[in-house]
Structure formats: structure tokens, C-alpha cells
Design an enzyme around this catalytic site. Structure first.
Site, PDB file in Angstrom:
ATOM      1  N   ARG A 101      -4.185 107.698 -79.067  1.00  0.00           N
ATOM      2  CA  ARG A 101      -4.970 108.922 -79.225  1.00  0.00           C
ATOM      3  C   ARG A 101      -6.414 108.733 -78.807  1.00  0.00           C
ATOM      4  O   ARG A 101      -7.056 109.653 -78.285  1.00  0.00           O
ATOM      5  CB  ARG A 101      -4.892 109.400 -80.683  1.00  0.00           C
ATOM      6  CG  ARG A 101      -5.621 110.722 -80.931  1.00  0.00           C
ATOM      7  CD  ARG A 101      -5.375 111.284 -82.297  1.00  0.00           C
ATOM      8  NE  ARG A 101      -6.020 110.538 -83.368  1.00  0.00           N
ATOM      9  CZ  ARG A 101      -6.306 111.055 -84.567  1.00  0.00           C
ATOM     10  NH1 ARG A 101      -5.973 112.310 -84.838  1.00  0.00           N
ATOM     11  NH2 ARG A 101      -6.868 110.316 -85.489  1.00  0.00           N
ATOM     12  N   ALA A 155      -7.592 117.274 -82.337  1.00  0.00           N
ATOM     13  CA  ALA A 155      -6.460 116.364 -82.168  1.00  0.00           C
ATOM     14  C   ALA A 155      -5.785 116.271 -83.528  1.00  0.00           C
ATOM     15  O   ALA A 155      -6.417 115.934 -84.526  1.00  0.00           O
ATOM     16  CB  ALA A 155      -6.942 114.991 -81.700  1.00  0.00           C
ATOM     17  N   SER A 156      -4.507 116.579 -83.576  1.00  0.00           N
ATOM     18  CA  SER A 156      -3.797 116.652 -84.850  1.00  0.00           C
ATOM     19  C   SER A 156      -3.547 115.273 -85.446  1.00  0.00           C
ATOM     20  O   SER A 156      -3.696 114.244 -84.774  1.00  0.00           O
ATOM     21  CB  SER A 156      -2.459 117.366 -84.656  1.00  0.00           C
ATOM     22  OG  SER A 156      -2.645 118.670 -84.179  1.00  0.00           O
ATOM     23  N   MET A 157      -3.149 115.273 -86.720  1.00  0.00           N
ATOM     24  CA  MET A 157      -2.750 114.033 -87.372  1.00  0.00           C
ATOM     25  C   MET A 157      -1.593 113.402 -86.595  1.00  0.00           C
ATOM     26  O   MET A 157      -0.614 114.082 -86.275  1.00  0.00           O
ATOM     27  CB  MET A 157      -2.297 114.301 -88.802  1.00  0.00           C
ATOM     28  CG  MET A 157      -3.350 114.817 -89.727  1.00  0.00           C
ATOM     29  SD  MET A 157      -2.662 115.250 -91.354  1.00  0.00           S
ATOM     30  CE  MET A 157      -2.151 113.621 -91.948  1.00  0.00           C
ATOM     31  N   PRO A 158      -1.672 112.107 -86.279  1.00  0.00           N
ATOM     32  CA  PRO A 158      -0.554 111.467 -85.561  1.00  0.00           C
ATOM     33  C   PRO A 158       0.795 111.651 -86.250  1.00  0.00           C
ATOM     34  O   PRO A 158       1.813 111.861 -85.583  1.00  0.00           O
ATOM     35  CB  PRO A 158      -0.981 109.998 -85.519  1.00  0.00           C
ATOM     36  CG  PRO A 158      -2.476 110.061 -85.485  1.00  0.00           C
ATOM     37  CD  PRO A 158      -2.831 111.201 -86.386  1.00  0.00           C
TER      38      PRO A 158
END
Length: 375
Positions: A19, A81-84
Site C-alpha cells: 500500500r 486508502a481503505s483498511m487492508p
């Protein structure tokens, strides 16, 4: 990642596509320990930047549709950017197969598109982003990383017909109405994975839809609770308390209730709250802060000026006031009773169907047991 999220073949992609390669130097990660967004500048604190980039936490990358400037947090986060863990659970639901062609709605940083490209090849991924600056940034990041995915600047609600048909469609923004265009641009048997919810709260749930053999509808079940930034055209209508409650609260019709604060608002991502959103249509709930031992919870109608207020105060009797053409609290109480009568169903018992005429119908246990037509 935990709970088997990476067991579906995504572990190599996670290792190969970090990420951090798609995050800007200035970002606002959500600090889980303080429950707030913090500013992190890579130039000032590279160690903190790396720590947050590698954490299982969402990272805001844009505020206020790009009108925000400076390092302070803005008013409304509009790209992230979303939570992995959420990214990979949704990719697991998508169940891509070799040779699949994927449409992504909401490019963001480009990380999700790069993960898909690693599995399927960049030529099999098309991603749509409504914000011109965000699209340009993602396009640059993808090309720099060696994943030249096609980034289309446009309204994701319309899909991308020129590159259809698709085997898979995935959205990285919250929906309140799922467009028939996504169904029409998918192959029969295709899969659509998207966060969906109602205006009752800001919470969403991921639904996995399978396109019917005739290609005219799609249906499937919910897989888990999430919360995403909403598709920009589907953000909740503005609610101004003063436009609803024009005098003392006591001017409303007064009653009492046995429903407890714990039942109504005690749990984030509550299946009851999800059910309330389905049953109490065109209504939003606003939970106020507790003051002097009391906590009011407000309900506002979104098609008229009906309102209701329930006041929780320790062990004292819970008082309710409501006003307007709709008896919103009566609707809430009826919805709570319905949920209890159904055995207090969790999210996995609910499903959604996008009909051939564009209507979205929520159901419990089976499509022939509708909860409500939602749009």
C-alpha cells in the site's frame, strides 16, 4: 491479516503490491488508539509515515473534494486508502478467476487496481474515478509501479460501457442505490461486490451480487459490516436541525418507550441498526453526545420535516417526542419489534436484489421474503 482473509490466493499480491507505494507523502491516517485522523508528513517523520502506511487502518488522502489545503484535517474526507483487512475481504468476496475482466468503481490511490492487475494483468482491469486530480494521481502511481491499468475519469455510477462486458465489478465507495448499468455491463454469472446501506446511518455492509443468467438482474447476500466514503452523487441530504425543530422539543407529542439505549445505539455496526435502516425508510438517525447523564437520539425524515427525539437518562423513564406527518418513533419501535420477531437476524441473513427495472429490494433469508424496496 487475520481470520483467513489472505487464504484465497491474495497473499502473493499483498507481498508484491505494498500500500505504501500508492500513498502520498502528506496523509491523514486514522489512529485507532485515539479514534481520530492525524496528519503525517513523510518528510518530517518518515518512521511514523511507514508505520501508518503498513498499519491496518484507513488513510485519508483528500479532504473536501480537493478544496482543502494545508496540513490540518479538513471538514469531510473525500478520498482515502481503505483498511487492508477490508480491501482483502472484499477481494476475497470478488473471487476473481484467471482471465476475468474487472471494472472497479472508485480508483482512489490506485492500490486496489494494482492488486487486481497483479492477479489478472493490467489489461484486464478498468477503474473509474470521478475526481480529476485523484484520477491523475492514481494513473501516475500505477504507471510508476508498472501496472498501467486504464484509469477512466468519469461517474462510476454509469460504469464504463465502452470496455464492457465484465466478469467482476467492485466498488470502493458506499452506495445507497446500485445502478442497473453495472448489471447490464456484466456477463451472466458475473459478480458485483459493493458496500451498500441506507441514509439511516453512515454505516454500510458489503453485498455480493451474482448476475442472473438472463443478464437483467442480480441478487446476493451481505458478507460483513464496513463504512466507506459515499459515492458523491449519493451522499445523504443535508439535515439542519433548526429546519425541523422550530420550537421547544416539548411541542412534540410526548410518550415513553421500553427500548433501551444499549439496544438502539450501544453497538457500532449493529445488525439492528442495519434492519432499522431497511424498515424505517427515508430517515436518518443522529446520536448526540451524552451531557449531564442524558443522551438524546434524533430521527429526521428526509422527504418531509417529521422528527422524533428519544431521551435516555440512566434508570429514569425514557421519554419520547415526535412531530410531523410521520410518526418516526412509532416506525422505529415497530421495526425493533419486527427484528426481534425474526430472531434478531445478523447481517448474513439479509440480501439484496437489483431488479430488471432498476429497483433495489432488500430481503431476509430469501428473495421472496422482501424487507423493503429501497430505491
Amino acid at each position: 491479516m487475520s481470520n483467513g482473509i489472505l487464504s484465497s490466493g491474495w497473499a502473493p499480491a499483498f507481498s508484491a503490491v505494498p500500500r505504501s507505494a500508492f500513498l502520498p507523502d502528506l496523509m491523514w491516517p486514522f489512529d485507532m488508539s485515539t479514534a481520530r485522523s492525524v496528519v503525517v508528513d513523510r518528510a518530517d517523520d518518515p518512521a511514523a509515515w511507514e508505520r501508518y502506511a503498513d498499519s491496518d487502518a484507513p488513510v485519508v488522502t483528500q479532504w473536501d473534494n480537493g478544496k482543502h489545503s494545508g496540513t490540518r484535517t479538513g471538514t469531510v474526507p473525500t478520498s482515502s486508502a481503505s483498511m487492508p483487512s477490508v480491501v482483502f475481504s472484499m477481494l476475497r468476496d470478488l473471487d476473481v478467476q484467471p482471465g476475468n475482466r474487472v471494472l472497479e468503481i472508485g480508483t482512489g490511490t490506485g492500490w486496489n487496481a494494482a492488486l487486481l492487475a497483479h492477479r489478472l494483468g493490467a489489461h484486464n482491469v478498468v477503474t473509474v474515478e470521478i475526481d480529476e486530480a485523484v484520477a491523475a494521481g492514481a494513473r501516475t502511481a500505477l504507471e510508476r509501479f508498472g501496472a498501467p491499468v486504464r484509469v477512466v475519469r468519469g461517474d462510476g455510477y454509469e460504469g464504463c460501457a465502452e470496455a464492457a462486458p465484465y466478469d467482476r465489478v467492485i466498488a470502493t465507495c458506499g452506495l445507497r442505490s446500485i445502478p442497473l448499468a453495472w448489471v447490464e455491463q456484466s456477463r451472466p454469472g458475473g459478480v458485483i461486490v459493493t458496500p451498500w446501506g441506507t441514509h439511516y446511518s453512515n454505516e454500510d455492509a458489503v453485498v455480493r451480487l451474482v448476475v442472473a443468467d438472463d443478464g437483467r438482474s442480480a441478487s446476493g447476500t451481505f458478507t460483513g459490516h464496513v463504512e466507506f466514503m459515499k459515492l458523491r452523487a449519493q451522499t445523504r441530504p443535508r439535515v439542519d436541525h433548526a429546519e425541523y425543530v422550530t420550537g421547544p422539543v416539548a411541542d412534540g407529542d410526548e410518550s415513553s418507550t421500553r427500548i433501551t439505549e444499549t439496544q438502539l445505539v450501544g453497538e457500532r455496526f449493529s445488525p439492528l441498526r442495519f434492519a432499522l435502516g431497511l424498515r424505517v425508510h427515508d430517515c436518518c438517525e443522529v446520536v448526540a453526545d451524552r451531557r449531564e447523564g442524558a443522551r438524546p437520539v434524533w430521527f429526521y425524515g428526509l422527504t418531509d420535516r417529521s422528527w422524533a427525539c428519544v431521551l435516555f437518562r440512566g434508570g429514569a423513564a425514557t421519554r419520547v417526542w415526535q412531530s410531523g406527518p410521520r410518526r418516526l418513533w412509532d416506525e422505529v419501535e415497530a421495526a425493533v419489534r419486527w427484528w426481534e420477531e425474526q430472531g434478531r437476524p445478523g447481517i448474513d441473513r439479509f440480501g439484496l436484489t437489483v431488479e430488471s427495472d432498476g429497483r433495489t429490494t432488500a430481503w431476509l433469508d430469501a428473495p421472496d421474503h422482501p424487507v423493503a424496496a429501497t430505491g
